[in-house]
Design a protein around this motif. Sequence first.
Motif, short mmCIF file in Angstrom:
data_model
loop_
_atom_site.label_atom_id
_atom_site.label_comp_id
_atom_site.label_asym_id
_atom_site.label_seq_id
_atom_site.Cartn_x
_atom_site.Cartn_y
_atom_site.Cartn_z
N GLU A 258 0.81 -1.21 0.00
CA GLU A 258 0.00 0.00 0.00
C GLU A 258 0.84 1.26 0.00
OE1 GLU A 258 -2.61 -0.39 3.29
OE2 GLU A 258 -3.79 -2.01 2.38
N ASN A 259 2.13 1.14 0.26
CA ASN A 259 3.02 2.31 0.25
C ASN A 259 3.48 2.68 -1.15
OD1 ASN A 259 2.96 2.54 3.09
ND2 ASN A 259 4.55 0.97 3.27
N GLN A 260 3.08 1.86 -2.14
CA GLN A 260 3.50 2.11 -3.52
C GLN A 260 2.30 2.25 -4.44
OE1 GLN A 260 6.67 -0.33 -5.08
NE2 GLN A 260 7.49 -0.73 -3.05
N ASN A 261 1.27 2.88 -4.02
CA ASN A 261 0.18 3.49 -4.79
C ASN A 261 -1.07 2.72 -5.24
OD1 ASN A 261 1.33 6.04 -4.67
ND2 ASN A 261 2.75 5.49 -6.28
N PRO A 262 -1.42 1.55 -4.92
CA PRO A 262 -0.59 0.47 -4.34
C PRO A 262 0.06 -0.36 -5.46
CG PRO A 262 -2.86 -0.20 -4.39
CD PRO A 262 -2.82 1.18 -4.99
N LYS A 263 1.12 -1.02 -5.15
CA LYS A 263 1.84 -1.87 -6.09
C LYS A 263 1.68 -3.33 -5.69
CE LYS A 263 4.79 -2.63 -9.51
NZ LYS A 263 4.50 -2.31 -10.91
N ARG A 264 1.37 -4.19 -6.66
CA ARG A 264 1.23 -5.61 -6.40
C ARG A 264 2.45 -6.37 -6.92
NH1 ARG A 264 -5.01 -7.43 -7.62
NH2 ARG A 264 -5.95 -6.34 -5.85
N LYS A 265 2.92 -7.31 -6.11
CA LYS A 265 4.08 -8.11 -6.49
C LYS A 265 3.79 -9.59 -6.24
CE LYS A 265 7.45 -4.47 -5.36
NZ LYS A 265 8.64 -4.11 -4.53
N LEU A 266 4.47 -10.43 -7.01
CA LEU A 266 4.31 -11.88 -6.88
C LEU A 266 5.53 -12.50 -6.24
CD1 LEU A 266 2.71 -12.73 -10.35
CD2 LEU A 266 1.58 -12.90 -8.13
N TYR A 267 5.27 -13.49 -5.38
CA TYR A 267 6.34 -14.22 -4.70
C TYR A 267 6.07 -15.71 -4.86
CZ TYR A 267 7.27 -9.72 -2.45
OH TYR A 267 7.55 -8.40 -2.21
N TRP A 272 11.47 -25.61 -8.77
CA TRP A 272 11.61 -24.72 -9.92
C TRP A 272 11.40 -25.42 -11.27
CZ3 TRP A 272 15.35 -25.51 -13.69
CH2 TRP A 272 16.35 -26.45 -13.40
N ILE A 273 11.89 -26.65 -11.41
CA ILE A 273 11.87 -27.28 -12.73
C ILE A 273 10.44 -27.66 -13.12
CG2 ILE A 273 12.22 -29.69 -12.02
CD1 ILE A 273 14.27 -29.87 -14.34
N TYR A 274 10.12 -27.46 -14.38
CA TYR A 274 8.79 -27.68 -14.96
C TYR A 274 7.79 -26.59 -14.53
CZ TYR A 274 10.73 -32.36 -15.63
OH TYR A 274 11.53 -33.42 -15.95
N ASN A 275 7.70 -26.34 -13.23
CA ASN A 275 6.71 -25.37 -12.77
C ASN A 275 7.13 -23.94 -13.10
OD1 ASN A 275 5.11 -27.37 -11.18
ND2 ASN A 275 7.03 -27.51 -10.06
N GLY A 276 8.41 -23.66 -12.93
CA GLY A 276 8.89 -22.31 -13.12
C GLY A 276 8.55 -21.45 -11.92
N LEU A 277 9.51 -20.74 -11.41
CA LEU A 277 9.30 -19.86 -10.27
C LEU A 277 9.81 -18.46 -10.56
CD1 LEU A 277 10.57 -22.29 -7.47
CD2 LEU A 277 8.20 -21.72 -7.96
N GLY A 278 10.17 -18.22 -11.82
CA GLY A 278 10.86 -16.99 -12.15
C GLY A 278 12.31 -17.07 -11.72
N GLU A 279 12.73 -18.26 -11.29
CA GLU A 279 14.09 -18.52 -10.84
C GLU A 279 14.55 -19.84 -11.46
OE1 GLU A 279 15.86 -16.54 -8.90
OE2 GLU A 279 14.30 -15.12 -8.28
N ASP A 280 15.85 -20.09 -11.42
CA ASP A 280 16.37 -21.35 -11.94
C ASP A 280 16.86 -22.25 -10.83
OD1 ASP A 280 18.56 -19.94 -11.17
OD2 ASP A 280 19.63 -20.06 -13.09
N GLU A 281 16.26 -22.12 -9.65
CA GLU A 281 16.59 -22.99 -8.53
C GLU A 281 15.40 -23.01 -7.57
OE1 GLU A 281 20.03 -21.35 -6.71
OE2 GLU A 281 19.03 -19.53 -6.04
N ASN A 282 15.40 -23.98 -6.66
CA ASN A 282 14.33 -24.06 -5.67
C ASN A 282 14.36 -22.85 -4.75
OD1 ASN A 282 13.97 -26.54 -6.80
ND2 ASN A 282 14.28 -27.71 -4.94
N TYR A 284 12.96 -21.86 -0.93
CA TYR A 284 12.42 -22.51 0.26
C TYR A 284 11.49 -21.60 1.06
CZ TYR A 284 16.10 -25.76 -0.99
OH TYR A 284 16.90 -26.63 -1.67
N GLU A 285 11.48 -20.31 0.74
CA GLU A 285 10.51 -19.40 1.30
C GLU A 285 10.06 -18.46 0.20
OE1 GLU A 285 12.89 -17.76 4.45
OE2 GLU A 285 13.29 -15.94 3.29
N PHE A 286 8.96 -17.75 0.43
CA PHE A 286 8.40 -16.92 -0.64
C PHE A 286 9.39 -15.85 -1.06
CE2 PHE A 286 4.46 -18.77 1.00
CZ PHE A 286 3.82 -19.09 -0.20
N THR A 287 9.76 -15.89 -2.35
CA THR A 287 10.78 -15.02 -2.92
C THR A 287 10.19 -14.27 -4.11
OG1 THR A 287 12.48 -16.63 -2.30
CG2 THR A 287 13.10 -14.96 -3.92
N GLU A 288 10.48 -12.98 -4.20
CA GLU A 288 9.88 -12.15 -5.25
C GLU A 288 10.25 -12.64 -6.64
OE1 GLU A 288 9.65 -7.50 -6.81
OE2 GLU A 288 10.72 -7.98 -4.95
#
Length: 409
Positions: A258-267, A272-282, A284-288
Motif C-alpha cells: 500500500e506504500n507504492q500506490n498500491p503496487k502488487r508483487k508476486l512471490y 523450480w523445474i517444470y513449474n517455473g518460479l521466475g528462478e532457476d533454482e528451488n 524454500y521461502e516466498f521469494t519475489e
Amino acid sequence: MNEILFFGLNEYPKLFKNEPNEITKPIQFKFENENENENEKQIKQISSSNFGTIFLFKNGKAIEYLNENDSNQNPEEIQIEENIQKVSVGYQNEAILTKEGNAFAKGYDINYENINQFINISSLIEDTNDRIIQDIVSGNSSIYLLTSNQNVYGIGDNYYGKLGFDYETLKETEKPILMMKNVSKIFSGNSSAHVFLLNSNQELFGCGNNQYAQLGLGESRKEETEIQKLTQIQNIPKGKIIDIQSGYNHSIMLIEDENQNPKRKLYSCGYWIYNGLGEDENTYEFTEIKSSLFENDDNILDFSVGSVHNLILTSKGKLIGFGNNRYGQLGTGDTYFYQLIPLQIELPKLRFNEDISNYHLSCGEFNSFLYYSLSSFSNLEEDLIKLFERKEFCDISFKTRKWRNNQSS
C-alpha cells in the motif's frame, strides 16, 4: 456472445473440430449452438482441472465438461436448484457454492458410490450453526469450506496431512472436519496437496505436502516432506496478502504494498523445474518473482496457477507466462517442455480491451482460459435475509427507508 480464449491440451474435440490435440496459441472458445441456448448468458467464472471444466454464468447456472475421453461429449447443465455463486474444480472432485450459502460437491473422495452425483456437504457439518458457507476451494482429493463464522472445515483425503491432522490417525473423512477458527481466507490449488489459511491478523498458516518446500517454511525445514499440523508461515513479505495459488509442487503469493500506490508483487516458493518460479533454482521461502516485464507503471490485475504452469495479466494488457508448456498451455505457439523465466505471450485483439480489468485467467491441469467477466454486486440486504433466516438461534429483521429527493442530511 462470450469472449473466452483457450489454449493448451484440447479436451473439447467436438468444439475444436479442426484443431490439433495441442492448441499452442490462444483461440476463441465458443460453445456449440451458443446463440441458440442458455450458454449465451454472460460468463462469470471458469474453473478447470483433470476432473473436468465448469463454466459458471451470470444467471447462476453452470455447465460442465467431464474429462471422460468422449469425443462426442456435450456440456451438461449442473442440476442444482439454488443459484450458483462460485465453482471450484480440483483433482478428482468438484465443489459448488450457492447464493444461499450451501456447498455441494462430488468426486472420488466425496461420494464413492456415485462420483458424478452432487451432495450437500455443508449439511454434514455437525455444528448446525456453522452450516452457512462463505467460500469453497477444491484441492487434490480434498475440499475446504470457510463458514460465515470464519471457521474452516476440510473433507476428503488427508494424505500428507493436508486436512491438518496426523495421517495415521485420520486417513480420510466423509464429513467436514473443523481445521481452524478465526480464518479470513483459504488458499489452495486445483491439484495441490497443501493448503494455506489466513487469519484476521494477517497471520498465515499451512499444512500438507512440503516435499519440494511448497509451503514456504524456509530452508531450515526443507527436509520435512509432510506438515500434518497447521504451522505458521514465517518471513512473509511485507504487505497485504491478496491471494495465494498452488500447483503440484509450488505456490505463488500476490502481495499488495500500500506504500507504492498500491503496487502488487508476486512471490513464489517450491520446485523450480517444470513449474517455473521466475528462478532457476528451488526457493524454500516466498521469494519475489523479478522480471523486466513487470514495469514500474504497470500492475498485476490477475494471475492463475495450474498444476504446473502459471499465467499473469497486467494492467497494460500483458499476458505473461512461465512453467510447463508440454501441451502448449502457455500459449507461446510451441510445446517447448518448460519455460523457466517469465515470457510475454502474444494475444489476439481483445474485444473489450478498453477495460482490461474485467479480464480473468483460469489455469487448469494442462490448459488455460482468458475470459471477460464484468464485476457485479448482489443485493446485500436480500442475501443477508436469506442467510439469517437459516439460523434458528437468530431473530433479525431488516427495515428499509425510502429517501425523498428533497430530504436534507
